[in-house]
Design an enzyme around this catalytic site. Structure first.
Site, PDB file in Angstrom:
ATOM      1  N   ASP A  31     -14.451 -45.552  67.884  1.00  0.00           N
ATOM      2  CA  ASP A  31     -14.151 -43.681  67.018  1.00  0.00           C
ATOM      3  C   ASP A  31     -14.175 -44.794  66.092  1.00  0.00           C
ATOM      4  O   ASP A  31     -12.589 -45.554  65.596  1.00  0.00           O
ATOM      5  CB  ASP A  31     -12.333 -43.601  67.598  1.00  0.00           C
ATOM      6  CG  ASP A  31     -12.596 -42.227  66.831  1.00  0.00           C
ATOM      7  OD1 ASP A  31     -13.430 -41.500  66.466  1.00  0.00           O
ATOM      8  OD2 ASP A  31     -11.338 -41.260  67.755  1.00  0.00           O
ATOM      9  N   ASP A 125     -18.974 -39.571  66.153  1.00  0.00           N
ATOM     10  CA  ASP A 125     -18.149 -40.632  65.869  1.00  0.00           C
ATOM     11  C   ASP A 125     -17.835 -41.217  66.706  1.00  0.00           C
ATOM     12  O   ASP A 125     -16.334 -42.014  66.470  1.00  0.00           O
ATOM     13  CB  ASP A 125     -17.673 -40.591  64.926  1.00  0.00           C
ATOM     14  CG  ASP A 125     -16.380 -39.161  64.712  1.00  0.00           C
ATOM     15  OD1 ASP A 125     -16.485 -38.606  66.039  1.00  0.00           O
ATOM     16  OD2 ASP A 125     -14.882 -40.017  64.399  1.00  0.00           O
ATOM     17  N   GLU A 126     -18.333 -41.156  68.149  1.00  0.00           N
ATOM     18  CA  GLU A 126     -17.267 -41.592  69.018  1.00  0.00           C
ATOM     19  C   GLU A 126     -18.051 -42.015  70.284  1.00  0.00           C
ATOM     20  O   GLU A 126     -18.930 -41.101  70.546  1.00  0.00           O
ATOM     21  CB  GLU A 126     -15.629 -41.703  69.755  1.00  0.00           C
ATOM     22  CG  GLU A 126     -16.355 -39.886  70.083  1.00  0.00           C
ATOM     23  CD  GLU A 126     -14.502 -39.053  69.994  1.00  0.00           C
ATOM     24  OE1 GLU A 126     -14.175 -39.497  71.177  1.00  0.00           O
ATOM     25  OE2 GLU A 126     -13.809 -38.496  69.651  1.00  0.00           O
TER      26      GLU A 126
HETATM   27 MG   LIG Z   1     -13.276 -40.297  64.212  1.00  0.00          MG
END
Ligand SMILES: [Mg+2]
Length: 421
Positions: A31, A125-126
């Site tokens: 993340d 973003d993960e």
């Molecule tokens: Mg994040």
């Protein structure tokens, strides 16, 4: 024993040899730390250390992300920009745009894809990465994750935190704990022990409502929930209770599915320039969204079992309603019909308030196979005719219409054909 002892055929022999013991699952959740703010700072290092708000500055702008420095003043994501600026007038407002964030996101995913063949993206973003196959001969999962973190820092100028554990749930909980800029590995077999002291709300499946209900019966930590009888939890909280009984004990067999989000949901939504209070207008916009979503499904050769709508009122309360259908659908008409039903349901149960945002999504996607049940054939089979005099099943006619419209749009552009209501 004769000299000619019959030997097993070779395929049997190999099957009889002792199997290599199965490697324990090693699932990583990566993340990126404050993704949007971090991208802005990678592009403009003068923003480092300053309070930063990512989002549009206009009257109806919303904070997409706030830096730690801005959060100290009470700013947070999903807040109206005007309110955030009242709390922290010195904040710098930036918004490089989706192209830029998308580029960073793709590069991040490229690095993950070079690390393992099993990467499931769950957002810009993960992602979950199955590192089970990363054996000790190459340093194991921990070394692989460190390598990802080093590359993301060197190649993108971003920081990614991660956790490696025996399941997705534990890896997800752990990556939050690893922030900022950390890597955690929960040793094999220690998943339940790792979770036990953590607050119950740390479990991804425990939202505000379930969290409150659990607090009310004295559950504060994940370990408290693990101590409860699984049948009691299921009786109290239904499906969520069943899953909770498992997750609280660190048990989650959900596999990491290569591909990820782009394959799991298709959606369209819009924020209105002015809040909308007319049901007719909402129905019209739902149809446009459903039409685009249906077009994407058909282009990808997929069908969806679940149709959802998302409604955000002018006060930013957001609700969603979804319905899972008996058969997966692809036709615009079927998506529109369900989306409108769901909107009616919202209006009936919640009343109609000024609407700021409206969206349609389909999920539970399956590969395209025309699945006609007797229902579809219905009147056709019985020899009766439909209202327009044709004996063709309705689903087929909808799909033929969709195909014709998709074809025209492919040749003449998206706006060349508009559907009537
Ligand atoms: Mg994040």
């Amino acid at each position: 024993m004769s000299a000619h002892t019959p030997r097993e055929p070779s395929h049997l022999r190999s099957a009889l040899q002792p199997r290599e013991p199965r490697r324990p699952r090693r699932i990583a959740h990566f993340d990126l730390d404050s993704f949007f703010v971090a991208v802005e700072r990678a592009l403009d290092p003068s923003l480092i250390g300053k309070p930063v708000l990512v989002g549009h500055a206009g009257a109806r702008g919303v904070v997409a992300s706030a830096s730690y420095e801005a959060r100290k003043f009470g700013c947070h994501s999903a807040q109206p920009m005007a309110q955030a600026l009242r709390l922290c007038p010195q904040a710098v407002v930036v918004m490089s745009g989706h192209d830029v964030y998308g580029k960073y996101s793709r590069q991040f995913h490229d690095i993950l894809n070079q690390t393992s063949p099993v990467v499931e993206s769950v957002g810009v973003d993960e992602a979950y990465v199955d590192l089970t196959g990363t054996g000790p001969e190459v340093g194991g999962a921990y070394a692989a994750a460190q390598d990802v973190r080093r590359r993301v820092r060197e190649e993108l100028g971003l920081v990614v935190s991660a956790c490696i554990a025996g399941s997705r749930t534990v890896a997800k909980v752990g990556s939050d704990r690893a922030k900022p800029d950390g890597l955690l590995e929960v040793p094999v077999g220690q998943d339940a022990a790792f979770l036990a002291p953590l607050p119950i709300r740390d479990l991804p499946l425990v939202g505000p409502r379930l969290g409150e209900a659990l607090q009310a019966v004295g559950v504060r930590t994940i370990g408290d929930a693990a101590d409860l009888d699984a049948r009691w939890l299921a009786a109290q909280f239904g499906k969520a209770g069943e899953a909770l009984a498992q997750h609280a004990r660190g048990i989650d067999h959900t596999p990491v599915r290569a591909g990820g989000r782009e394959h799991r949901q298709i959606s369209r939504e819009n924020t209105f320039g002015q809040d909308v209070t007319e049901v007719e207008e909402l129905r019209r916009v739902l149809q446009q969204h459903a039409d685009r979503v249906g077009g994407d499904l058909r282009r990808q050769g997929r069908r969806a079992r679940t149709v959802s709508i998302k409604v955000r009122w002018s006060d930013f309360t957001t609700l969603s309603r979804s319905r899972t259908l008996d058969r997966p659908v692809q036709a615009t008409a079927a998506i529109v019909e369900t989306a409108r039903d769901l909107l009616d349901e919202v209006v009936r149960t919640e009343g109609l308030r000024p609407v700021r945002l409206l969206g349609v999504a389909v999920s539970n996607l399956v590969e395209d196979q025309v699945q006609l049940s007797l229902d579809d054939l219905g009147s056709g089979v019985a020899g009766a005719t439909a209202a327009d005099g044709s004996a063709r099943p309705r689903v087929l006619r909808d799909e033929e219409l969709d195909r014709a419209i998709d074809g025209l749009r492919a040749r003449f552009g998206d706006r060349s054909v508009t559907r009537g209501l």
